[in-house]
Structures are given as C-alpha cells and as structure tokens.
Enzyme design. Structure first.
Site, mmCIF file in Angstrom:
data_model
loop_
_atom_site.group_PDB
_atom_site.id
_atom_site.type_symbol
_atom_site.label_atom_id
_atom_site.label_comp_id
_atom_site.label_asym_id
_atom_site.label_seq_id
_atom_site.Cartn_x
_atom_site.Cartn_y
_atom_site.Cartn_z
ATOM 1 N N HIS A 1 0.815 -1.221 0.000
ATOM 2 C CA HIS A 1 0.000 0.000 0.000
ATOM 3 C C HIS A 1 0.841 1.260 0.000
ATOM 4 C CE1 HIS A 1 -3.718 -2.304 1.708
ATOM 5 N NE2 HIS A 1 -3.539 -2.519 0.416
ATOM 6 N N GLY B 1 -2.379 -8.962 12.610
ATOM 7 C CA GLY B 1 -2.978 -7.636 12.846
ATOM 8 C C GLY B 1 -3.669 -7.006 11.667
HETATM 9 P P1 OAD Z 1 -7.447 -2.418 10.486
HETATM 10 O O1 OAD Z 1 -7.470 -1.210 11.352
HETATM 11 O O2 OAD Z 1 -8.596 -2.669 9.557
HETATM 12 O O3 OAD Z 1 -7.310 -3.725 11.363
HETATM 13 C C1 OAD Z 1 -6.331 -3.765 12.354
HETATM 14 C C2 OAD Z 1 -6.458 -5.111 13.031
HETATM 15 O O4 OAD Z 1 -5.448 -5.198 14.010
HETATM 16 C C3 OAD Z 1 -7.796 -5.294 13.736
HETATM 17 O O5 OAD Z 1 -8.332 -6.546 13.381
HETATM 18 C C4 OAD Z 1 -7.442 -5.276 15.217
HETATM 19 O O6 OAD Z 1 -8.210 -6.225 15.953
HETATM 20 C C5 OAD Z 1 -6.004 -5.711 15.196
HETATM 21 N N1 OAD Z 1 -5.192 -5.187 16.283
HETATM 22 C C6 OAD Z 1 -5.335 -4.027 16.945
HETATM 23 N N2 OAD Z 1 -4.375 -3.914 17.888
HETATM 24 C C7 OAD Z 1 -3.603 -5.034 17.788
HETATM 25 C C8 OAD Z 1 -2.458 -5.520 18.463
HETATM 26 N N3 OAD Z 1 -1.888 -4.831 19.458
HETATM 27 N N4 OAD Z 1 -1.936 -6.713 18.091
HETATM 28 C C9 OAD Z 1 -2.500 -7.432 17.094
HETATM 29 N N5 OAD Z 1 -3.595 -7.036 16.402
HETATM 30 C C10 OAD Z 1 -4.130 -5.846 16.757
HETATM 31 O O7 OAD Z 1 -6.087 -2.354 9.654
HETATM 32 P P2 OAD Z 1 -5.716 -3.196 8.378
HETATM 33 O O8 OAD Z 1 -6.378 -4.531 8.379
HETATM 34 O O9 OAD Z 1 -4.254 -3.166 8.256
HETATM 35 O O10 OAD Z 1 -5.641 0.480 3.155
HETATM 36 O O11 OAD Z 1 -6.350 -2.285 7.215
HETATM 37 C C11 OAD Z 1 -6.124 -2.719 5.884
HETATM 38 C C12 OAD Z 1 -6.150 -1.509 5.014
HETATM 39 O O12 OAD Z 1 -7.363 -0.760 5.255
HETATM 40 C C13 OAD Z 1 -5.056 -0.509 5.268
HETATM 41 O O13 OAD Z 1 -3.842 -0.883 4.689
HETATM 42 C C14 OAD Z 1 -5.642 0.712 4.571
HETATM 43 C C15 OAD Z 1 -7.058 0.634 5.100
HETATM 44 O O14 OAD Z 1 -7.971 1.126 4.182
HETATM 45 C C16 OAD Z 1 -4.991 1.423 2.366
HETATM 46 O O15 OAD Z 1 -4.390 2.358 2.868
HETATM 47 C C17 OAD Z 1 -5.101 1.186 0.906
#
Ligand code: OAD
Length: 243
Positions: A113, A184
């Site tokens: 990304h 995560g």
């Molecule tokens: P999210 O914010 O959607 O998800 C983050 C995940 O991490 C959630 O499932 C939380 O439960 C988990 N989480 C939070 N704290 C944590 C910790 N300390 N240890 C482990 N897990 C934890 O973020 P992404 O899935 O990365 O796209 O989002 C994917 C994409 O959505 C991003 O890259 C961005 C956004 O739109 C673009 O920028 C194109």
C-alpha cells in the site's frame, strides 16, 4: 508455544495496522476511520487530492510527523528475527505504510500500500521514480511541491480506488509458501484479505499448507485460517515465532 517455523519452510507473512498498534500507530478501524472529522476514505483518494491537494498533504504531513516519534515493538522485532532465521524463505508483505518493519531489522519488506516517507510525481505518465521524502510541513508552504515535469508531487501511498503495488510478485510468493502468517489485519480490505484464500485453494488441490492468524480479535476472514491466535502481537509473536 512455538509455531515451529523451521528454516526449511517457506513463510509468507502479511501484516496489517495491528502489528504497529503497540508502537502507538492508530489502526484504521480503531480510529473509526476519522481524521479531523474527515473520513479517511474522503482524504486518501485521488479525487480528494485533485480537489484539495493541500488538505491531503496536511493529512499525510501529520502522519509523517507522528511516524518520526514511534519505534518498533516486540512484534516487529520478532518478525525481523524470523527473517534472520529463515533468510530468503521468509517473505514479508505489509499493508502498512510506516517504516517500523525496516526499523526493527526486516530487510525483505514489500509495502503493497506504499510508503509514508516517500513521494512521487502525481502524473502517472511521468518517468520520475518515487523518492524518500520526510517533509512533514508541505501543507504549510506557499507552493505545494511540484515535480520537474510541472505536475504536483503526491504521497507514494495507494489510495482508495487505486491498485496495490506488485500484486503479481505477491501472488507468486503466496503460491510458493508452506505457511501463511497474517498479523494484525481486520481482513476487510481486498486484495490483501483475499491472499489467504489462495492458500485454501492450494490445499483443495492437494498441497500441504498452513494458515495462521495472530491479532487482537478474529478477523473477518477468520474461517480461512487453520489457527487464530487472539491477543496483542507484541505479546504473542515473540513466543510463537521463537526458534
Ligand atoms: P485495520 O485497522 O482494519 O485492522 C487492524 C487489526 O489489528 C484489527 O483486526 C485489530 O483487531 C487488530 N489489532 C489491533 N491492535 C492489535 C495488536 N496490538 N496486536 C495485534 N492485532 C491488533 O487495519 P488493516 O487490516 O491493516 O488500506 O487495514 C487494511 C487496510 O485498510 C489498510 O492498509 C488501509 C485501510 O484502508 C490502504 O491504505 C489502501
């Protein structure tokens, strides 16, 4: 309990915002996708940049300034140690735009990304390559930065509606993996959330593969994982990835 990721195995690691959460970087869903009462989806788009490039540069300038204040956490370090152990057999693909994997020592990192600390020309026809850019105050300058070709410079970030980088290479790496480890990520944004499905397809074709999720809560695509380890990555990964 270790996941027994031995050096003979090919391991594909996909990380999301959760791996940086314990470093103090807000995840997308935790922040309710809001920034200064703008939905991130309204700011991180080509349309937003065309309409108000200064607003978009202010958004990314603030994220760059914050990124300079955070440090890797034990999850990043555990993944760097895994790569040190497996070498070329460990492939790290991240959805994150921060540089925390590299700061922890990971070398082979693919930012599907984009990267917060890089900018590029906004003209897709311009041959100028993306470049390292830590300037966090661009929105405050009288003139927004322009490429030598005259077009505005933009953050080297994949915006909503744009195609992630190097999907062919990512899919090739998934095709050769014995183990798919996702850390995560909420599993709601494609194509990243669909990569684990490639592993399930390979299994249906008779291949021996293993899929593992580590995160605070079960992701939307949890059913695609053989194992779901719920907890903080910084607390779980060091033990799970121990040699
Ligand atoms: P999210 O914010 O959607 O998800 C983050 C995940 O991490 C959630 O499932 C939380 O439960 C988990 N989480 C939070 N704290 C944590 C910790 N300390 N240890 C482990 N897990 C934890 O973020 P992404 O899935 O990365 O796209 O989002 C994917 C994409 O959505 C991003 O890259 C961005 C956004 O739109 C673009 O920028 C194109």
């Amino acid at each position: 309990m270790s996941l027994r990721l031995t050096p003979d195995l090919e391991v594909f690691v996909l990380t999301g915002a959760g791996v940086s959460a314990e470093s103090g970087v807000a995840t997308f869903r935790d922040a309710n996708g809001l920034w200064e009462n703008h939905r991130v989806e309204e700011v991180a788009t080509p349309e937003a940049f065309a309409a108000d490039p200064r607003l978009v540069w202010r958004f990314y300038g603030q994220r760059r300034a914050q990124a300079l204040t955070v440090a890797p956490n034990p999850a990043h370090r555990a993944l760097a140690a895994l790569e040190a152990r497996l070498g070329e057999r460990c492939f790290l693909c991240t959805q994150n735009v921060d540089g925390l994997h590299e700061a922890a020592g990971s070398v082979r990192v693919l930012h599907m990304h984009g990267e917060l600390m890089k900018s590029r020309c906004s003209d897709p026809a311009c041959p100028t390559a993306p470049f390292v850019d830590t300037r966090a105050d661009l929105a405050d300058q009288a003139e927004l930065p322009r490429c030598a070709c005259g077009a505005l410079q933009r953050p080297h970030i994949v915006w909503f509606g744009e195609v992630p980088f190097e999907m062919h290479r990512i899919k090739r790496q998934v095709q050769r993996a014995d183990v798919f480890l996702c850390v995560g990520s909420s599993g709601v944004v494609y194509p990243a959330a669909g990569l684990v499905g490639e592993m399930q397809y390979r299994r249906s074709m008779g291949e021996r593969v293993r899929t593992i999720y580590v995160g605070l809560e079960a992701p939307a695509n949890a059913s695609q994982f053989d194992e779901v380890h719920t907890g903080k990555a910084g607390e779980l990964l060091p033990g799970l990835l121990a040699a």
